[in-house]
Design an enzyme around this catalytic site. Structure first.
Site, PDB file in Angstrom:
ATOM      1  N   TYR A 163       0.859  -1.202   0.000  1.00 54.54           N
ATOM      2  CA  TYR A 163       0.000   0.000   0.000  1.00 54.54           C
ATOM      3  C   TYR A 163       0.890   1.245   0.000  1.00 54.54           C
ATOM      4  O   TYR A 163       0.687   2.172  -0.791  1.00 54.54           O
ATOM      5  CB  TYR A 163      -0.908  -0.024   1.236  1.00 54.54           C
ATOM      6  CG  TYR A 163      -1.805   1.187   1.412  1.00 54.54           C
ATOM      7  CD1 TYR A 163      -3.013   1.278   0.718  1.00 54.54           C
ATOM      8  CD2 TYR A 163      -1.472   2.211   2.295  1.00 54.54           C
ATOM      9  CE1 TYR A 163      -3.855   2.376   0.891  1.00 54.54           C
ATOM     10  CE2 TYR A 163      -2.307   3.308   2.475  1.00 54.54           C
ATOM     11  CZ  TYR A 163      -3.499   3.386   1.777  1.00 54.54           C
ATOM     12  OH  TYR A 163      -4.325   4.474   1.960  1.00 54.54           O
ATOM     13  N   LYS A 167       1.136   4.236  -2.827  1.00 56.36           N
ATOM     14  CA  LYS A 167       0.820   5.641  -2.513  1.00 56.36           C
ATOM     15  C   LYS A 167       2.019   6.545  -2.813  1.00 56.36           C
ATOM     16  O   LYS A 167       1.851   7.697  -3.216  1.00 56.36           O
ATOM     17  CB  LYS A 167       0.369   5.772  -1.057  1.00 56.36           C
ATOM     18  CG  LYS A 167      -0.982   5.110  -0.787  1.00 56.36           C
ATOM     19  CD  LYS A 167      -2.099   5.792  -1.581  1.00 56.36           C
ATOM     20  CE  LYS A 167      -3.482   5.280  -1.218  1.00 56.36           C
ATOM     21  NZ  LYS A 167      -4.562   5.985  -1.948  1.00 56.36           N
TER      22      LYS A 167
HETATM   23  P1  NAP Z   1     -13.238   3.169   1.543  1.00 59.52           P
HETATM   24  O1  NAP Z   1     -14.195   3.501   2.615  1.00 59.52           O
HETATM   25  O2  NAP Z   1     -12.775   1.768   1.400  1.00 59.52           O
HETATM   26  O3  NAP Z   1     -13.856   3.673   0.151  1.00 59.52           O
HETATM   27  C1  NAP Z   1     -13.183   3.469  -1.059  1.00 59.52           C
HETATM   28  C2  NAP Z   1     -14.191   3.516  -2.187  1.00 59.52           C
HETATM   29  O4  NAP Z   1     -13.455   3.316  -3.402  1.00 59.52           O
HETATM   30  C3  NAP Z   1     -15.233   2.413  -2.091  1.00 59.52           C
HETATM   31  O5  NAP Z   1     -16.499   2.932  -2.381  1.00 59.52           O
HETATM   32  C4  NAP Z   1     -14.754   1.416  -3.140  1.00 59.52           C
HETATM   33  O6  NAP Z   1     -15.780   0.680  -3.759  1.00 59.52           O
HETATM   34  C5  NAP Z   1     -14.153   2.334  -4.176  1.00 59.52           C
HETATM   35  N1  NAP Z   1     -13.259   1.632  -5.071  1.00 59.52           N
HETATM   36  C6  NAP Z   1     -12.303   0.716  -4.729  1.00 59.52           C
HETATM   37  N2  NAP Z   1     -11.705   0.258  -5.830  1.00 59.52           N
HETATM   38  C7  NAP Z   1     -12.279   0.883  -6.885  1.00 59.52           C
HETATM   39  C8  NAP Z   1     -12.083   0.816  -8.264  1.00 59.52           C
HETATM   40  N3  NAP Z   1     -11.162  -0.005  -8.790  1.00 59.52           N
HETATM   41  N4  NAP Z   1     -12.850   1.581  -9.081  1.00 59.52           N
HETATM   42  C9  NAP Z   1     -13.771   2.408  -8.553  1.00 59.52           C
HETATM   43  N5  NAP Z   1     -14.013   2.520  -7.237  1.00 59.52           N
HETATM   44  C10 NAP Z   1     -13.276   1.758  -6.405  1.00 59.52           C
HETATM   45  O7  NAP Z   1     -11.910   4.030   1.663  1.00 59.52           O
HETATM   46  P2  NAP Z   1     -11.640   5.528   2.195  1.00 59.52           P
HETATM   47  O8  NAP Z   1     -11.065   5.438   3.545  1.00 59.52           O
HETATM   48  O9  NAP Z   1     -12.811   6.400   1.936  1.00 59.52           O
HETATM   49  O10 NAP Z   1     -10.425   5.901   1.230  1.00 59.52           O
HETATM   50  C11 NAP Z   1     -10.536   6.790   0.124  1.00 59.52           C
HETATM   51  C12 NAP Z   1      -9.134   7.119  -0.361  1.00 59.52           C
HETATM   52  O11 NAP Z   1      -8.416   7.737   0.707  1.00 59.52           O
HETATM   53  C13 NAP Z   1      -8.307   5.898  -0.752  1.00 59.52           C
HETATM   54  O12 NAP Z   1      -7.492   6.212  -1.859  1.00 59.52           O
HETATM   55  C14 NAP Z   1      -7.458   5.630   0.468  1.00 59.52           C
HETATM   56  O13 NAP Z   1      -6.267   4.951   0.168  1.00 59.52           O
HETATM   57  C15 NAP Z   1      -7.201   7.060   0.915  1.00 59.52           C
HETATM   58  N6  NAP Z   1      -6.796   7.176   2.318  1.00 59.52           N
HETATM   59  C16 NAP Z   1      -7.639   6.803   3.325  1.00 59.52           C
HETATM   60  C17 NAP Z   1      -7.236   6.948   4.643  1.00 59.52           C
HETATM   61  C18 NAP Z   1      -8.101   6.585   5.815  1.00 59.52           C
HETATM   62  O14 NAP Z   1      -7.608   6.696   6.965  1.00 59.52           O
HETATM   63  N7  NAP Z   1      -9.339   6.178   5.625  1.00 59.52           N
HETATM   64  C19 NAP Z   1      -5.953   7.442   4.926  1.00 59.52           C
HETATM   65  C20 NAP Z   1      -5.116   7.789   3.877  1.00 59.52           C
HETATM   66  C21 NAP Z   1      -5.558   7.668   2.572  1.00 59.52           C
HETATM   67  P3  NAP Z   1     -16.273  -0.743  -3.176  1.00 59.52           P
HETATM   68  O15 NAP Z   1     -17.076  -0.399  -1.982  1.00 59.52           O
HETATM   69  O16 NAP Z   1     -17.124  -1.307  -4.253  1.00 59.52           O
HETATM   70  O17 NAP Z   1     -15.052  -1.542  -2.876  1.00 59.52           O
END
Ligand code: NAP
Length: 259
Positions: A163, A167
């Protein structure tokens, strides 16, 4: 009828979590918003409805961003209905298939992280930029790409090394596209969230919260998706003009060097 005089955003991975919060924040700021997620289902339908509640025009555009052959289709599905796109938010992301020893990471998990978190950013950004460059643009609109990467673009976590690697690649993708797209009048930003309360972090939420309260972050709490939404909204509206290629650490002070 497509309207060429307003801000129109495509937000990937907008069915829930940070992507949905970004879509809502942009909707509230007057953007028309296309919400992308893997498939049209009840989650994405509810997400679109909640963006419409802000008063915005919003549509669902399903498609796997890791499937490069779908990129033109995703962009066209958004712009045919909402008008020419001004804004791309590359937010869709995935975690590792299994946390654990770096010595046990599988090629499958590595490729999955790279495909969604890095390769999709690169090529969707490329396709978006080509489409923006080839349409007539309004001087009144702000054109930008916001990449949601992670504090793990710089901070190593050996339990999910693939991961982190994906990133870090995404962070460089932001920089190289900023370098190319400045001359085209398109700003590129890299938003690096820290510990945000979403489904992605649900399995480790309690331990993250305890560590935040114990001083891991300067604000002693987890971040909320709406806070990332506000940051992206600020960038996408052009409220920080004459800036591009910048990293915004949206992490409550997690990565501030200190001793
Ligand atoms: P999340 O709750 O898992 O939501 C991610 C969304 O992206 C889900 O709706 C998922 O769909 C969708 N997705 C995954 N693969 C996809 C694809 N190939 N095509 C289209 N949609 C896709 O994650 P989040 O925490 O909101 O994270 C959003 C972003 O922020 C990510 O890039 C993550 O790495 C980044 N981030 C998050 C955190 C954190 O603490 N949460 C920290 C740093 C960075 P499905 O439901 O169908 O799988």
């Amino acid at each position: 009828m497509a309207d060429a005089s307003r801000q129109v955003a495509l937000v990937t991975g907008a069915g829930r979590g940070i992507g949905l919060a970004i879509a809502k924040a942009l909707g509230a700021a007057g953007f028309a918003v296309a919400l992308n997620d893997l498939a049209v289902g009840s989650e994405l339908t509810r997400a679109v409805e909640s963006v419409r509640e802000t008063g915005a025009e919003a549509i669902a555009v399903a498609g796997d961003v890791a499937d490069l052959s779908k990129h033109e289709q995703i962009l066209r599905a958004a712009s045919d209905v909402l008008g020419p796109l001004t804004t791309l938010v590359n937010n869709a992301g995935v975690g590792v298939l299994s946390r654990g020893d770096l010595l046990d990471v599988t090629e499958e998990s590595y490729d999955h992280c790279m495909a969604v978190n890095a390769k999709a950013h690169f090529f969707l950004t490329q396709a978006f930029a080509r489409s923006v460059i080839h349409v007539e643009r309004s001087a009144d609109l702000f054109y930008s790409i916001v990449n949601v990467t992670s504090s793990n673009a710089v901070a190593a976590a050996a339990q999910r090394g693939e991961y982190c690697a994906s990133k870090a690649a995404a962070a460089m993708i932001s920089k190289v596209f900023a370098t190319r797209l400045g001359q085209e009048g398109i700003a590129v930003f890299d938003v690096q969230p820290g510990l945000i309360e979403t489904e992605m972090t649900a399995p480790v939420k309690d331990s993250y919260r305890k560590r935040a309260e114990a001083g891991l972050t300067l604000f002693p709490r987890l971040g909320q998706p709406a806070e990332i939404g506000m940051i992206v909204r600020t960038l996408a509206t052009g409220a920080l003009p004459y800036m591009t290629g910048q990293v915004l650490s949206a992490d409550g002070g997690l990565l501030l060097p200190r001793y």
